[in-house]
Write a protein that holds these residues in place. Structure first.
Motif, PDB file in Angstrom:
ATOM      1  N   GLU A 275      -0.589  14.102  27.470  1.00  0.00           N
ATOM      2  CA  GLU A 275       0.726  13.711  27.947  1.00  0.00           C
ATOM      3  C   GLU A 275       0.623  12.631  29.020  1.00  0.00           C
ATOM      4  O   GLU A 275       1.446  11.736  29.093  1.00  0.00           O
ATOM      5  N   LEU A 276      -0.415  12.691  29.826  1.00  0.00           N
ATOM      6  CA  LEU A 276      -0.608  11.685  30.855  1.00  0.00           C
ATOM      7  C   LEU A 276      -1.022  10.353  30.253  1.00  0.00           C
ATOM      8  O   LEU A 276      -0.622   9.297  30.724  1.00  0.00           O
ATOM      9  N   ALA A 277      -1.816  10.393  29.197  1.00  0.00           N
ATOM     10  CA  ALA A 277      -2.339   9.184  28.587  1.00  0.00           C
ATOM     11  C   ALA A 277      -1.368   8.555  27.598  1.00  0.00           C
ATOM     12  O   ALA A 277      -1.513   7.396  27.240  1.00  0.00           O
ATOM     13  N   MET A 278      -0.360   9.294  27.156  1.00  0.00           N
ATOM     14  CA  MET A 278       0.534   8.824  26.104  1.00  0.00           C
ATOM     15  C   MET A 278       1.442   7.703  26.611  1.00  0.00           C
ATOM     16  O   MET A 278       1.982   7.770  27.708  1.00  0.00           O
ATOM     17  N   ASN A 279       1.580   6.681  25.787  1.00  0.00           N
ATOM     18  CA  ASN A 279       2.467   5.576  26.085  1.00  0.00           C
ATOM     19  C   ASN A 279       3.907   6.089  26.122  1.00  0.00           C
ATOM     20  O   ASN A 279       4.337   6.815  25.253  1.00  0.00           O
ATOM     21  N   ARG A 280       4.660   5.686  27.110  1.00  0.00           N
ATOM     22  CA  ARG A 280       6.028   6.190  27.272  1.00  0.00           C
ATOM     23  C   ARG A 280       7.013   5.542  26.301  1.00  0.00           C
ATOM     24  O   ARG A 280       8.137   5.993  26.174  1.00  0.00           O
ATOM     25  N   SER A 281       6.615   4.467  25.637  1.00  0.00           N
ATOM     26  CA  SER A 281       7.488   3.803  24.679  1.00  0.00           C
ATOM     27  C   SER A 281       7.804   4.734  23.518  1.00  0.00           C
ATOM     28  O   SER A 281       6.926   5.347  22.942  1.00  0.00           O
ATOM     29  N   ARG A 282       9.073   4.837  23.166  1.00  0.00           N
ATOM     30  CA  ARG A 282       9.466   5.710  22.070  1.00  0.00           C
ATOM     31  C   ARG A 282       9.354   4.995  20.724  1.00  0.00           C
ATOM     32  O   ARG A 282       9.310   5.616  19.692  1.00  0.00           O
TER      33      ARG A 282
ATOM     34  N   ILE B 176      -3.227   8.128  10.338  1.00  0.00           N
ATOM     35  CA  ILE B 176      -2.015   7.762  11.083  1.00  0.00           C
ATOM     36  C   ILE B 176      -1.615   8.893  12.033  1.00  0.00           C
ATOM     37  O   ILE B 176      -1.301   8.660  13.199  1.00  0.00           O
ATOM     38  N   PHE B 177      -1.648  10.124  11.551  1.00  0.00           N
ATOM     39  CA  PHE B 177      -1.257  11.273  12.368  1.00  0.00           C
ATOM     40  C   PHE B 177      -2.130  11.379  13.623  1.00  0.00           C
ATOM     41  O   PHE B 177      -1.617  11.600  14.720  1.00  0.00           O
ATOM     42  N   ILE B 178      -3.418  11.198  13.466  1.00  0.00           N
ATOM     43  CA  ILE B 178      -4.333  11.275  14.612  1.00  0.00           C
ATOM     44  C   ILE B 178      -4.025  10.167  15.619  1.00  0.00           C
ATOM     45  O   ILE B 178      -4.028  10.396  16.832  1.00  0.00           O
ATOM     46  N   GLN B 179      -3.749   8.974  15.126  1.00  0.00           N
ATOM     47  CA  GLN B 179      -3.409   7.871  16.029  1.00  0.00           C
ATOM     48  C   GLN B 179      -2.117   8.172  16.787  1.00  0.00           C
ATOM     49  O   GLN B 179      -2.008   7.869  17.984  1.00  0.00           O
ATOM     50  N   LEU B 180      -1.153   8.766  16.109  1.00  0.00           N
ATOM     51  CA  LEU B 180       0.095   9.155  16.778  1.00  0.00           C
ATOM     52  C   LEU B 180      -0.174  10.207  17.850  1.00  0.00           C
ATOM     53  O   LEU B 180       0.388  10.143  18.944  1.00  0.00           O
TER      54      LEU B 180
ATOM     55  N   ARG C 180       8.621   9.120  18.404  1.00  0.00           N
ATOM     56  CA  ARG C 180       7.251   9.505  18.059  1.00  0.00           C
ATOM     57  C   ARG C 180       7.209  10.853  17.333  1.00  0.00           C
ATOM     58  O   ARG C 180       6.464  11.036  16.375  1.00  0.00           O
ATOM     59  N   GLU C 181       8.016  11.793  17.772  1.00  0.00           N
ATOM     60  CA  GLU C 181       8.003  13.127  17.153  1.00  0.00           C
ATOM     61  C   GLU C 181       8.429  13.085  15.690  1.00  0.00           C
ATOM     62  O   GLU C 181       7.885  13.820  14.867  1.00  0.00           O
ATOM     63  N   ASP C 182       9.398  12.218  15.360  1.00  0.00           N
ATOM     64  CA  ASP C 182       9.810  12.070  13.960  1.00  0.00           C
ATOM     65  C   ASP C 182       8.653  11.545  13.112  1.00  0.00           C
ATOM     66  O   ASP C 182       8.423  12.020  12.003  1.00  0.00           O
ATOM     67  N   ALA C 183       7.942  10.558  13.635  1.00  0.00           N
ATOM     68  CA  ALA C 183       6.805   9.983  12.914  1.00  0.00           C
ATOM     69  C   ALA C 183       5.701  11.030  12.739  1.00  0.00           C
ATOM     70  O   ALA C 183       5.124  11.162  11.656  1.00  0.00           O
ATOM     71  N   GLN C 184       5.415  11.789  13.784  1.00  0.00           N
ATOM     72  CA  GLN C 184       4.384  12.822  13.697  1.00  0.00           C
ATOM     73  C   GLN C 184       4.765  13.871  12.656  1.00  0.00           C
ATOM     74  O   GLN C 184       3.923  14.288  11.860  1.00  0.00           O
ATOM     75  N   HIS C 185       6.009  14.272  12.667  1.00  0.00           N
ATOM     76  CA  HIS C 185       6.471  15.273  11.706  1.00  0.00           C
ATOM     77  C   HIS C 185       6.329  14.743  10.275  1.00  0.00           C
ATOM     78  O   HIS C 185       5.840  15.456   9.395  1.00  0.00           O
TER      79      HIS C 185
ATOM     80  N   THR D 254       4.271   2.104  12.176  1.00  0.00           N
ATOM     81  CA  THR D 254       3.189   2.621  11.343  1.00  0.00           C
ATOM     82  C   THR D 254       3.042   1.743  10.107  1.00  0.00           C
ATOM     83  O   THR D 254       4.030   1.217   9.590  1.00  0.00           O
ATOM     84  N   VAL D 255       1.797   1.573   9.673  1.00  0.00           N
ATOM     85  CA  VAL D 255       1.505   0.865   8.428  1.00  0.00           C
ATOM     86  C   VAL D 255       0.603   1.785   7.616  1.00  0.00           C
ATOM     87  O   VAL D 255      -0.542   2.033   7.992  1.00  0.00           O
ATOM     88  N   CYS D 256       1.147   2.319   6.543  1.00  0.00           N
ATOM     89  CA  CYS D 256       0.405   3.248   5.695  1.00  0.00           C
ATOM     90  C   CYS D 256       0.489   2.772   4.252  1.00  0.00           C
ATOM     91  O   CYS D 256       1.591   2.642   3.712  1.00  0.00           O
ATOM     92  N   ASN D 257      -0.661   2.500   3.670  1.00  0.00           N
ATOM     93  CA  ASN D 257      -0.746   2.037   2.280  1.00  0.00           C
ATOM     94  C   ASN D 257       0.057   0.747   2.082  1.00  0.00           C
ATOM     95  O   ASN D 257       0.715   0.563   1.065  1.00  0.00           O
ATOM     96  N   GLY D 258       0.034  -0.121   3.104  1.00  0.00           N
ATOM     97  CA  GLY D 258       0.724  -1.403   3.030  1.00  0.00           C
ATOM     98  C   GLY D 258       2.201  -1.363   3.350  1.00  0.00           C
ATOM     99  O   GLY D 258       2.865  -2.399   3.381  1.00  0.00           O
ATOM    100  N   VAL D 259       2.751  -0.185   3.614  1.00  0.00           N
ATOM    101  CA  VAL D 259       4.182  -0.046   3.924  1.00  0.00           C
ATOM    102  C   VAL D 259       4.354   0.067   5.438  1.00  0.00           C
ATOM    103  O   VAL D 259       3.857   1.002   6.062  1.00  0.00           O
ATOM    104  N   LYS D 260       5.068  -0.912   6.013  1.00  0.00           N
ATOM    105  CA  LYS D 260       5.319  -0.928   7.456  1.00  0.00           C
ATOM    106  C   LYS D 260       6.642  -0.235   7.737  1.00  0.00           C
ATOM    107  O   LYS D 260       7.640  -0.487   7.063  1.00  0.00           O
ATOM    108  N   ARG D 261       6.625   0.654   8.719  1.00  0.00           N
ATOM    109  CA  ARG D 261       7.835   1.404   9.072  1.00  0.00           C
ATOM    110  C   ARG D 261       7.925   1.498  10.589  1.00  0.00           C
ATOM    111  O   ARG D 261       6.934   1.774  11.261  1.00  0.00           O
TER     112      ARG D 261
END
Length: 69
Positions: free
Chosen positions: A6-13, A54-58, A29-34, A17-24
């Motif tokens: 939590e201390l290291a996490m970027n505060r930007s919401r 991607i999940f680990i990076q999030l 952040r919680e929506d993306a993690q879910h 993400t780029v997964c299999n060539g699809v940028k979103r």
């Protein structure tokens, strides 16, 4: 007391993400993690590895997450 991630996490919401060539772009952040956790659990093989990457990076607080090496 706050946990280290939590201390290291970027505060930007805003997250990109780029997964299999699809940028979103995500506004939360919680929506993306879910989304990537669900995708990871529902897939196998290479697709599972892409979603897991991607999940680990999030989890690590990155604001730009990609499955590319």
């Amino acid at each position: 007391m706050l946990k280290i991630p939590e201390l290291a996490m970027n505060r930007s919401r805003k997250i990109t993400t780029v997964c299999n060539g699809v940028k979103r772009v995500w506004s939360d952040r919680e929506d993306a993690q879910h989304f990537f956790l669900e995708a990871m659990m529902a897939s196998d093989g290479e697709e599972h590895e892409r979603n897991e990457c991607i999940f680990i990076q999030l989890q690590n607080g990155l604001t730009y997450c990609t499955d590319e090496d």
